[in-house]
Each structure stands twice: as structure tokens, then as C-alpha cells.
Design an enzyme around this catalytic site. Structure first.
Site, mmCIF file in Angstrom:
data_model
loop_
_atom_site.group_PDB
_atom_site.id
_atom_site.type_symbol
_atom_site.label_atom_id
_atom_site.label_comp_id
_atom_site.label_asym_id
_atom_site.label_seq_id
_atom_site.Cartn_x
_atom_site.Cartn_y
_atom_site.Cartn_z
ATOM 1 N N CYS A 213 -9.061 4.526 -21.991
ATOM 2 C CA CYS A 213 -8.744 5.537 -23.006
ATOM 3 C C CYS A 213 -9.106 6.935 -22.494
ATOM 4 O O CYS A 213 -10.245 7.176 -22.110
ATOM 5 C CB CYS A 213 -9.478 5.237 -24.308
ATOM 6 S SG CYS A 213 -9.112 6.473 -25.569
ATOM 7 N N LYS B 240 -9.225 -3.518 -19.145
ATOM 8 C CA LYS B 240 -8.016 -2.703 -18.909
ATOM 9 C C LYS B 240 -8.481 -1.328 -18.466
ATOM 10 O O LYS B 240 -9.263 -0.679 -19.163
ATOM 11 C CB LYS B 240 -7.165 -2.609 -20.165
ATOM 12 C CG LYS B 240 -5.915 -1.750 -19.958
ATOM 13 C CD LYS B 240 -4.886 -1.993 -21.046
ATOM 14 C CE LYS B 240 -3.667 -1.102 -20.895
ATOM 15 N NZ LYS B 240 -3.899 0.267 -21.367
ATOM 16 N N ASP C 193 5.221 2.744 -17.496
ATOM 17 C CA ASP C 193 6.583 3.289 -17.401
ATOM 18 C C ASP C 193 7.698 2.248 -17.276
ATOM 19 O O ASP C 193 8.819 2.610 -16.907
ATOM 20 C CB ASP C 193 6.699 4.273 -16.222
ATOM 21 C CG ASP C 193 5.697 5.416 -16.315
ATOM 22 O OD1 ASP C 193 5.175 5.647 -17.413
ATOM 23 O OD2 ASP C 193 5.454 6.058 -15.286
HETATM 24 C C1 LIG Z 1 0.450 5.177 -28.965
HETATM 25 C C2 LIG Z 1 -0.334 4.544 -27.862
HETATM 26 C C3 LIG Z 1 -1.532 3.928 -28.149
HETATM 27 C C4 LIG Z 1 -2.275 3.312 -27.134
HETATM 28 N N1 LIG Z 1 -3.423 2.672 -27.445
HETATM 29 C C5 LIG Z 1 -4.110 1.972 -26.479
HETATM 30 C C6 LIG Z 1 -5.238 1.182 -26.804
HETATM 31 O O1 LIG Z 1 -5.636 1.066 -27.962
HETATM 32 N N2 LIG Z 1 -5.872 0.550 -25.788
HETATM 33 C C7 LIG Z 1 -5.447 0.640 -24.476
HETATM 34 O O2 LIG Z 1 -6.057 0.041 -23.589
HETATM 35 N N3 LIG Z 1 -4.347 1.342 -24.166
HETATM 36 C C8 LIG Z 1 -3.669 1.997 -25.125
HETATM 37 N N4 LIG Z 1 -2.538 2.683 -24.808
HETATM 38 C C9 LIG Z 1 -2.042 2.669 -23.424
HETATM 39 C C10 LIG Z 1 -1.023 1.536 -23.237
HETATM 40 O O3 LIG Z 1 -1.627 0.272 -23.387
HETATM 41 C C11 LIG Z 1 -0.361 1.620 -21.837
HETATM 42 O O4 LIG Z 1 -1.387 1.515 -20.877
HETATM 43 C C12 LIG Z 1 0.374 2.934 -21.607
HETATM 44 O O5 LIG Z 1 1.155 3.287 -22.717
HETATM 45 C C13 LIG Z 1 1.294 2.837 -20.372
HETATM 46 O O6 LIG Z 1 2.217 1.781 -20.513
HETATM 47 P P1 LIG Z 1 3.749 2.019 -20.992
HETATM 48 O O7 LIG Z 1 4.343 3.062 -20.095
HETATM 49 O O8 LIG Z 1 4.410 0.677 -20.889
HETATM 50 O O9 LIG Z 1 3.686 2.543 -22.395
HETATM 51 C C14 LIG Z 1 -1.794 3.341 -25.805
HETATM 52 C C15 LIG Z 1 -0.589 3.970 -25.517
HETATM 53 C C16 LIG Z 1 0.151 4.559 -26.525
HETATM 54 C C17 LIG Z 1 1.457 5.219 -26.195
#
Ligand SMILES: Cc1cc2nc3c(=O)[nH]c(=O)nc-3n(C[C@H](O)[C@H](O)[C@H](O)COP(=O)(O)O)c2cc1C
Length: 361
Positions: A124, A163, A226
Site C-alpha cells: 500500500c 503482497k 497492467d
Molecule cells: C481501487 C484499488 C484498491 C486497491 N486496494 C488494494 C488493497 O486493498 N490491497 C492491496 O494489496 N492492493 C490493492 N490495490 C492494488 C491492486 O491489488 C493491484 O496491485 C494494482 O491495482 C495493480 O494491478 P492491476 O493493474 O491489475 O490493477 C488496489 C488497487 C486499486 C486500483
């Protein structure tokens, strides 16, 4: 057809065909039904959404990040967040916090709610979280990690995963070092968002580094970042060294993203406007179980409707209509009109267009 199939037979048949082609995997000691896993997302990955994504092919899911202090103080809203639907099969609960003892106590409580594994948020980037020493701040000083991990691990019976991001900033990329420590302390697998904390959500996920972790790291690696379209997921799935892939923002927009990568050229399988509207109805059905009244239900589903509409023609008009109506039935009618009018999915936004550029990991 699966027993107690959640969807009408035409849609369920497509889902079952594609689900049967998924690649079941084991990460550490934990079996998953597919190598495509739903990413944890705050205010999004609650029980109704996770259940829907499992119905639609996600091999596993992770809850939104949940505060260890909120759990330890028995905060009512935090405790609600721990709830798991009895139909969820492959769920991890993600906790965040900075103190080993506080995390260990919270993990013991979380375990009682019946997840398959406990996950630690170490990605985070949000100031409020990082400022307390939690989230991606934990990457800054790896010497603290052995005690942090072992204290939590010792407190619980369930497997533990983490993570992370690839590092704090460009000059301190240390994912491999963190993974080695995690291995020593008995962590089962590591999901890696391919950005540094400093990048937040800018630039691109560093897939060169993710691939090298997938190849060389001593633990199973879930690559993340992504993969927002079926074409990107399919290409990555066929070429990656990572043991699994994690999808976050992509399936928010396209709920069929866990299935479409398994469509073969001569299949003639595609998801129709009816299918999209049925997914909307199913989400409402699941959300209804957890919402205390129609108003809360409406608030919880509005954002999903708008995200699912993003990139299609007239999405802006749809968004305005959805925000203007205070009525659940009317919201369903407006959604039906919108989703049933979709003809051409190719009009969806491209992966180059930015979408949701903040989050908790
Ligand atoms: C709205 C939002 C909330 C997220 N909340 C968390 C979370 O609670 N815990 C976490 O480990 N990652 C969180 N992430 C990160 C995502 O798990 C992921 O690592 C990130 O969006 C990149 O992946 P993507 O490109 O497939 O979205 C969040 C991302 C977004 C966009």
C-alpha cells in the site's frame, strides 16, 4: 453444467466450457482453480464481488486490506469486512498493520472467519498507511522482516502469503531480498505489483523484473500489474515465468476477464449484452445479502455499474443517469437498457488509457 449453476443455461454453458480449460495450480501448499487470481482491492473486494468473480472464473480471491488495529479493537465495520460467504472457496484475507504482535493477534481472529490463507499487505502506497510504518513502508527496512513474519506465522494455523511492490523507490528495488527472507520464514507465495511505492500508479509495471522473479525467486510468484485486457492476459499467460497472474482493475471493467483468455480461435464463444446484464443482476443479488437496506445496496453497486460501462459508447450518459436516480428498480432498468444496447465490445477502452490511478497496493 455445474450443480446450483448461478447463471441461465446459455451463459453457464460458456462459463463451464472456459472454466474447464483453466490451469489449476498450487502456490506453496495452496491449491487454486486457475492461475488467474483476483487482486485485493479496498472497497471493492467484498464478499459479493469476490463470489461473483469466482463464479466468473477467478482461481482465487483476496479480500480488501483490513486493519489489524480495527480487528483488535473489535471495530464493528472492520469485523464486517472479515465476513466470507459460505460459497467462497479460494479466499485469502489481507491484513495491514505495522506491529508484529498486533498483526499476529488480528491474524488469529481473521483465521476464525474461514479463509484459505492470510495475506500481509506490503504494497500500500497511501500516505496514511505508510506513515504508520505499514503497507509498502515495510519494504524499507528488510532487517525487521524476519521477526515480523515469524511472529505472525507462529500465531496461526493457516498458510501465510505476502503482497509486495518491487521496492520503495527506483534506487531501492529489493523484491528479491524480501522474497528470500519470506522463504526463510515459511511464507507460501508472494504476489508482486511491478511498481515501486514512489511510482504509485504511474508508468508501467516492470514486467522484466517480474519475469526474472518468476524464473529465479525461491517462492512461487504471482505477477501483477497492467494486465487489463483479454489479449494482454492471454499473451502473458502463454509466455510468463510467473507461476500465476493477478488481475485487479481489468476485471472491474470487464467481468469476463478470467474467462476470455481461454477462448480459442475456432470457438465462436463470446459474451453478449444479455450476459453483461446478467452479471449485473447477479452482483445485485449477492450484494443484497450483505447490504442492510436498498440505499446501501444502491451505493455499493453504482460504482460497479459505471466501471463495467466504462469505455462503451454513451457510458457518460449512463453514468449521469445512474447517479441521478435514488431508486433501485430504476437503476436496474437503466442498466438493462444500457447493457442490452451494447453491440460491439471492441469499443471498450484500450489498455493504454488510464483507469483508476490510485489504490492500496
Ligand atoms: C481501487 C484499488 C484498491 C486497491 N486496494 C488494494 C488493497 O486493498 N490491497 C492491496 O494489496 N492492493 C490493492 N490495490 C492494488 C491492486 O491489488 C493491484 O496491485 C494494482 O491495482 C495493480 O494491478 P492491476 O493493474 O491489475 O490493477 C488496489 C488497487 C486499486 C486500483
Amino acid at each position: 453444467m455445474t450443480k446450483n449453476a448461478p447463471f441461465r443455461p446459455e451463459l453457464q454453458k460458456k462459463i463451464d466450457t472456459l472454466k474447464a480449460r483453466r490451469k489449476p495450480i498450487t502456490l506453496g501448499s495452496i491449491p487454486f482453480e486457475s492461475n488467474l487470481i483476483l487482486a485485493p482491492m479496498s472497497s471493492i473486494c467484498n464478499a459479493p464481488y469476490r463470489l461473483l468473480m469466482e463464479d466468473l472464473g477467478a482461481g482465487g480471491t483476496v479480500s480488501e486490506l483490513i486493519s489489524c488495529h480495527g480487528i483488535n479493537y473489535k471495530n464493528v465495520r472492520t469485523t464486517e469486512m472479515l465476513k466470507i460467504d459460505p460459497r467462497e472457496k479460494n479466499i485469502g484475507i489481507q491484513l495491514f498493520g505495522e506491529g508484529a504482535e498486533a498483526m499476529a493477534n488480528a491474524a488469529k481472529v481473521a483465521e476464525e472467519f474461514g479463509p484459505k490463507f492470510i495475506d500481509i499487505n506490503m504494497g500500500c502506497p497511501v500516505k496514511k498507511v505508510v506513515g504508520t510504518g505499514a503497507g509498502s513502508s515495510l519494504l524499507k527496512d528488510p532487517t525487521q522482516l524476519p521477526v515480523f513474519f515469524s511472529t505472525i506465522k507462529k500465531a496461526i494455523k493457516l498458510p501465510l502469503s505476502i503482497k509486495i511492490r518491487i521496492g520503495w523507490d527506483h534506487d531501492s528495488i529489493n523484491a528479491m531480498e524480501v522474497i528470500h527472507i519470506a522463504k526463510e520464514e515459511g511464507i507460501e507465495f508472494v504476489a508482486v505489483h511491478g511498481r515501486t511505492r514512489a511510482q504509485q500508479y504511474t508508468g508501467q509495471a516492470n514486467w522484466n523484473l517480474l519475469e526474472s522473479l518468476g524464473e529465479k525467486a525461491p517462492l512461487d510468484i504471482i505477477g501483477n500489474g497492467d494486465l487489463h485486457t483479454s489479449a494482454l492476459v492471454k499473451a502473458k499467460m502463454n509466455s510468463t515465468n510467473c507461476q500465476a497472474l493477478m488481475l485487479g482493475r481489468g476485471p472491474i471493467r470487464n467481468p469476463f476477464l478470467f474467462l476470455e483468455p481461454f477462448i480459442q480461435e475456432d470457438d465462436n464463444i463470446f459474451f453478449t449484452p444479455e450476459d453483461h446484464f446478467e452479471v449485473v443482476q447477479k452482483l445485485i443479488e449477492y450484494a443484497r445479502i450483505y447490504a442492510h437496506n436498498d440505499h446501501i445496496l444502491l451505493i455499493s453497486i453504482r460504482k460497479h455499474l459505471i466501471w463495467m460501462a466504462a469505455g462503451f459508447n454513451n457510458a457518460g450518459v449512463f453514468r449521469d443517469l445512474i447517479f441521478k436516480t435514488p431508486d433501485l428498480d430504476e437503476t436496474i432498468k437503466i442498466s438493462e437498457d444500457f447493457f442490452m444496447s451494447l453491440q460491439d465490445q471492441k469499443k471498450r477502452l484500450g489498455d493504454h488509457e488510464s483507469f483508476m490511478t490510485s489504490g492500496h497496493g
